[in-house]
Design a protein around this motif. Structure first.
Motif, PDB file in Angstrom:
ATOM      1  N   ARG A  41      41.489  49.253 110.542  1.00 42.45           N
ATOM      2  CA  ARG A  41      40.041  48.905 110.151  1.00 42.45           C
ATOM      3  C   ARG A  41      39.230  50.166 110.470  1.00 42.45           C
ATOM      4  O   ARG A  41      38.083  50.040 110.359  1.00 42.45           O
ATOM      5  CB  ARG A  41      39.878  47.685 111.038  1.00 42.45           C
ATOM      6  N   ARG A  75      35.670  48.673 110.207  1.00 40.15           N
ATOM      7  CA  ARG A  75      35.506  47.598 108.920  1.00 40.15           C
ATOM      8  C   ARG A  75      36.016  46.177 109.759  1.00 40.15           C
ATOM      9  O   ARG A  75      36.927  46.055 110.784  1.00 40.15           O
ATOM     10  CB  ARG A  75      36.286  47.797 108.056  1.00 40.15           C
ATOM     11  N   PRO A  76      35.373  45.152 109.380  1.00 40.85           N
ATOM     12  CA  PRO A  76      35.551  44.050 109.767  1.00 40.85           C
ATOM     13  C   PRO A  76      37.234  43.447 109.900  1.00 40.85           C
ATOM     14  O   PRO A  76      37.636  42.843 110.897  1.00 40.85           O
ATOM     15  CB  PRO A  76      34.798  42.881 109.069  1.00 40.85           C
ATOM     16  N   ASN A 100      29.177  50.444 109.214  1.00 39.80           N
ATOM     17  CA  ASN A 100      30.226  49.341 109.288  1.00 39.80           C
ATOM     18  C   ASN A 100      30.133  48.113 108.339  1.00 39.80           C
ATOM     19  O   ASN A 100      30.968  47.610 107.737  1.00 39.80           O
ATOM     20  CB  ASN A 100      30.582  49.100 110.723  1.00 39.80           C
ATOM     21  N   LEU A 101      28.829  47.650 108.363  1.00 38.13           N
ATOM     22  CA  LEU A 101      28.668  46.569 107.471  1.00 38.13           C
ATOM     23  C   LEU A 101      27.987  46.793 105.934  1.00 38.13           C
ATOM     24  O   LEU A 101      28.395  45.994 105.152  1.00 38.13           O
ATOM     25  CB  LEU A 101      27.730  45.642 108.296  1.00 38.13           C
ATOM     26  N   TYR A 156      32.650  44.026 119.969  1.00 36.69           N
ATOM     27  CA  TYR A 156      33.808  43.511 119.013  1.00 36.69           C
ATOM     28  C   TYR A 156      34.433  42.309 119.877  1.00 36.69           C
ATOM     29  O   TYR A 156      35.354  41.701 119.184  1.00 36.69           O
ATOM     30  CB  TYR A 156      34.997  44.633 119.220  1.00 36.69           C
TER      31      TYR A 156
END
Ligand SMILES: [Zn+2]
Ligand SMILES: [Zn+2]
Ligand SMILES: [Zn+2]
Length: 307
Positions: free
Chosen positions: A250, A232-233, A205-206, A134
């Motif tokens: 997030r 999440r982004p 997550n994506l 991250y």
């Protein structure tokens, strides 16, 4: 001499042993490390047991503690420190036991956030391998440590022996007794390497797959359904599944459950007082550290955003 140490490793979590003495010893050999700090939540018995039984490497016993402000690591402590007290009070207790206090991952999961600018910690974990991908949270931690002129550490925060030492701290010390004083005076060099993103991480997550099982790299089961937590982004407004309070976050589970911080704490507190049989299961890691314990299915009862 410099000692190569991974200063933040979880050998047990949610009543399950992830790293046995055998795993640990071969990981240390493979990674050419001198030792590790075992910093499990809620319990020090496995850390102390590993320390007693592994004599050819340095095992620092410690605890990652949930304070009201967020996670704090006590290193070199001797007995369990109660969770959910004030951050400052907890740090005082760590010092009273002769230990040192480190602020792990202040800007992700349940870190202490901006409290890192004022809490009387001895060092800041400015590089956490799990959150390495991250980038930003580690950079913010580093910035805060620099601003306060606090010593910085690097570690993995892993529960998977395969990644022990992926990132680590080289401490200028000749022996175990010199390690904590050397950390407090910043005589260290950091080796930073992020842990890889597992496929399940990308899926949940994506790509927003559901019902993803927690991965062993760093198991974070949802407190409601036991599925893996997802990041999440972007932050989004989410309603707590328990009390309905809306917060921007997030982090939620791969099935969409979200818990606010007070509800996470409340639910985790309940986990701390399990039925006597469960408690004994939790507390007898040492002799029972067999493949039997190791292959227990995850209980899915762990705190979501922990560790
Ligand atoms: Zn869930
Ligand atoms: Zn943590
Ligand atoms: Zn941790």
């Amino acid at each position: 001499m410099a000692l190569r140490l991974d200063l933040h490793v979880h050998s047990q979590s949610h009543g399950r042993t992830y790293i046995t003495a055998e795993n640990l010893r071969s990981a240390l050999q493979r990674g050419k490390l001198h030792g590790v700090a075992i910093t499990n939540f809620f319990d020090m018995s496995h850390a102390l047991w590993l320390k007693k039984n592994i004599t050819d490497f340095i095992i620092l016993a410690g605890q990652e503690i949930w304070t009201k402000g967020g996670h704090i690591i006590g290193l070199g402590t001797r007995k369990v420190i109660e969770d959910f007290h004030d951050t400052e009070e907890t740090i005082k207790e760590i010092h009273a036991q002769g230990g040192i206090a480190i602020a792990p991952h202040p800007y992700l999961f349940l870190g202490i956030g901006d409290k890192v600018y004022s809490a009387p910690v001895d060092a800041v974990e400015s590089y956490n391998g799990i959150i390495g991908p991250y980038i930003i949270p580690n950079l913010r931690a580093k910035y805060a440590a620099k601003k306060r002129k606090l010593p910085q550490t690097a570690s993995t925060d892993t529960m998977d022996s395969g990644y022990i030492g992926h990132s680590f701290t080289e401490v200028a010390a000749d022996n175990e007794a010199q390690i904590l004083p050397a950390i407090c005076s910043g005589r260290m060099r950091l080796h930073k390497r992020s842990l890889p993103l597992p496929l399940s991480f990308i899926m949940k997550n994506l790509l927003y797959f559901k019902n993803i099982a927690p991965y062993s790299l760093h198991a974070m089961p949802c407190l409601i359904c036991g599925s893996s937590m997802a990041v999440r982004p972007l932050k989004k407004k989410l309603a707590c599944s328990a009390c309905g309070m809306e917060q921007r976050s997030r982090i939620l589970c791969s099935n969409g459950h979200y818990l606010c911080k007070p509800c996470i704490m409340e639910k985790t507190k309940k986990l701390l007082t399990p039925a006597p049989t469960e408690r004994s299961k939790l507390r007898t890691p040492a002799p029972a550290e067999s493949s039997k314990l190791h292959t227990l299915a995850p209980t899915g009862r762990g705190q979501g955003e922990g560790e």
